[in-house]
Design an enzyme around this catalytic site. Structure first.
Site, PDB file in Angstrom:
ATOM      1  N   ASP A   1       0.822  -1.206   0.000  1.00 18.53           N
ATOM      2  CA  ASP A   1       0.000   0.000   0.000  1.00 18.53           C
ATOM      3  C   ASP A   1       0.859   1.261   0.000  1.00 18.53           C
ATOM      4  O   ASP A   1       1.820   1.371   0.766  1.00 18.53           O
ATOM      5  CB  ASP A   1      -0.896  -0.009   1.245  1.00 18.53           C
ATOM      6  CG  ASP A   1      -1.791   1.198   1.337  1.00 18.53           C
ATOM      7  OD1 ASP A   1      -2.748   1.279   0.559  1.00 18.53           O
ATOM      8  OD2 ASP A   1      -1.518   2.070   2.181  1.00 18.53           O
TER       9      ASP A   1
ATOM     10  N   GLU B   1       1.126  -0.400  -4.954  1.00 21.28           N
ATOM     11  CA  GLU B   1       0.218   0.688  -5.285  1.00 21.28           C
ATOM     12  C   GLU B   1       1.041   1.971  -5.321  1.00 21.28           C
ATOM     13  O   GLU B   1       1.734   2.295  -4.352  1.00 21.28           O
ATOM     14  CB  GLU B   1      -0.882   0.809  -4.232  1.00 21.28           C
ATOM     15  CG  GLU B   1      -1.825   1.976  -4.503  1.00 21.28           C
ATOM     16  CD  GLU B   1      -2.567   2.446  -3.262  1.00 21.28           C
ATOM     17  OE1 GLU B   1      -3.723   2.859  -3.408  1.00 21.28           O
ATOM     18  OE2 GLU B   1      -1.978   2.425  -2.166  1.00 21.28           O
TER      19      GLU B   1
END
Length: 538
Positions: free
Chosen positions: A208, A272
């Site tokens: 993330d 990401e």
């Protein structure tokens, strides 16, 4: 035992794979508290397996105060009681593997929760052995924060802590202090957490906000950003984030991640990456054989329209060249408004949903489906009094609309709360989506659910779609045409992305065996609105 690690062409299992994202709070509740959990996921895994996907990606389920709904982690090696236990997680992995599904989970390395024991110790004083595990800085001479950095969710990226008489950095909520990933001891601890999950049978990780993991140690001010096309809704939008994120040192940390996962075999890692330098960073994080397997950005997730130009430009940036990384693509996720609500009028959604699904399966790279996308779920308008998302509440009414994309999955039209829970769901389902429930679509061979299964099967059956080269043929105001090519197969893909008829593209021969068709499209004929064709051509 996990499913086979390589496909029939001796490629890694993840190359060209289709992954299904599960947002645990909203997938299936097993105990009536209104919040989805790990046993609920396990109970519903057959639905995912029947889609034909290769893997699941589970959003955070770790111990957390849930101020950012799991992306504020208080223990990297546990399960929050809301979601179950470690035994429940082990049972989930075992069931997924028995169904032929790989298991990918989130890792959040840019920040922890302020309730994590690491931060509790770090903030005690400036001399303990975790004092520099987070980003601390003295105030300026006038007591103000050390620089002008702004947080994503609004307000300065610095909060004063009286115990150390210093500011700590946070790029998101004040309760998400920034980890000092420049510190090798912090890297070692994060890699230790990754090893913990690898030893429990996990097959991959989604990393993330990875480009937020390191900052400029000199704490230089960010320069102002030029005015863009859209409104600026947060102070964050007024800066070029040159120094608060995107430090080149992340690449070396990525190499350490790859070295660890390589010891476990064909583990999949996908980052990401958002921001002004997303493409550059995605390529740096995935270059060669010593970094991550893949990365995905926000090219499509916040796009207000799906245009041929956007798609062609995005795909052209990832050519099939030696050393070039392998991209992943998502049209929807837990942070972005549902694509059908962004990209077409309500009356066009049934046709457009099929076009969107076929297009996604035809792209070069990995495919990430978000739960409910196979059902045609649309954005739910959540009233202010029922909002849960701290970003949405803080920036009302100009929000990222994350709650509207996180609503519970409907399983049955007839059951209370559409079969998601026996209690009160943590977010309303949205009446318009209950009609799209899994059971209702199971009984309709013409449903989007059955179509999605067919498109995933189509991708698996055609090597050109799974891993072939992609060559753009045409991208005008309406029509997108490209070829997917391997040594043994060539497919031509034509899409009319507009709500009006489009002429047949001159660059494409009007012949060939039809592999897939949407909207009454026929070779050599004008394309109806939102129509598409896949042709086998020489």
């Amino acid at each position: 035992m996990a499913p086979d690690s390589r496909d029939a062409g001796d490629r890694p299992w993840w190359k060209g794979a289709v992954l299904y994202q599960i947002y645990p709070r909203s997938f299936q509740d097993s105990n009536g508290d209104g919040i989805g959990d790990l046993p609920g996921i396990t109970a519903r895994l057959e639905h995912v397996a029947r889609l034909g996907v290769d893997a699941i990606w589970i959003s955070p389920f770790f111990p957390s105060p849930m101020r950012d709904f799991g992306y504020d982690i208080a223990d990297y090696c546990g399960v929050d009681p809301i979601f179950g236990t470690l035994a429940d997680f082990d049972a989930l992995v075992a069931r997924a593997h028995a169904l032929g599904l790989k298991v990918t989970i989130d890792q959040v390395y840019a920040h922890s929760s302020d309730l994590h024991p690491w931060f509790a110790q770090s903030r005690q004083d400036r001399d303990n052995d975790k004092a520099d595990w987070f980003v601390w800085a003295d105030p300026r001479a006038d007591g103000t924060p050390p620089n002008n950095w702004q947080s994503v969710f609004g307000g300065p990226a610095w909060t004063w802590d009286a115990r150390r008489r210093q500011y700590y950095m946070h790029q998101f909520l004040t309760s998400q202090p920034q980890l000092n990933v420049h510190n090798v001891a912090v890297q070692d601890a994060l890699l230790g957490a990754m090893r913990f999950w690898l030893d429990r049978g996990v097959d991959g990780f989604r990393l993330d906000a990875l480009n937020h993991a390191m900052h400029d140690p000199e704490l230089r001010d960010n320069p102002p950003a030029p005015e863009g096309e859209g409104p600026r809704t947060r102070p964050f939008d007024y800066q070029i984030r040159r120094y608060s994120q995107s430090h080149p040192g992340v690449v070396d940390f990525v190499a350490r991640i790859r070295a660890l996962t390589d010891r476990y075999g064909a583990i999949f890692t996908v980052a990401e990456v958002g921001g002004d330098l997303a493409e550059q960073e995605m390529k740096a994080y995935t270059a060669g054989e010593g970094h991550l397997n893949s990365a995905y950005g926000f090219n499509f997730l916040y796009a207000p329209a799906l245009t041929p130009g956007l798609i062609a430009d995005t795909l052209a940036r990832w050519p099939d060249e030696p050393g070039m990384g392998w991209p992943s693509w998502a049209f929807e996720n837990h942070d972005a408004p549902r694509a059908l609500s962004r990209w077409c009028a309500p009356e066009d959604q049934p046709t457009f949903a099929r076009l969107k699904m076929l297009l996604l399966m035809a792209l070069r790279g990995n495919v990430i489906l978000y739960q409910g996308e196979e059902l045609g779920i649309t954005q739910v308008d959540i009233p202010f009094e029922k909002l849960q998302d701290p970003e949405a509440i803080a920036n009302w009414p100009l929000t990222l609309s994350r709650d509207g994309a996180r609503t519970p999955l409907p399983w049955s039209v007839d059951a209370a709360e559409a079969g998601f829970t026996d209690g009160e769901p943590w977010l309303p389902l949205g009446a318009e989506n209950v009609a799209r429930a899994v059971a209702a679509q199971e009984g309709d061979p013409a449903s989007l659910l059955h179509f999605t299964r067919a498109m995933i099967a189509l991708r698996k059956a055609n090597p050109a779609l799974r891993h072939g080269r992609l060559d753009i043929m045409r991208a005008d105001d309406q029509c997108l045409a490209f070829r997917r090519v391997t040594e043994d197969q060539a497919l031509t893909c034509i899409f009319n992305l507009s709500p009006t008829p489009a002429p047949w593209p001159d660059e494409v021969e009007g012949r060939g065996a039809i592999i897939a068709a949407i909207g009454d499209a026929a070779p050599g004929m004008a394309l109806p609105p939102y129509a598409a064709l896949l042709l086998a051509q020489d």
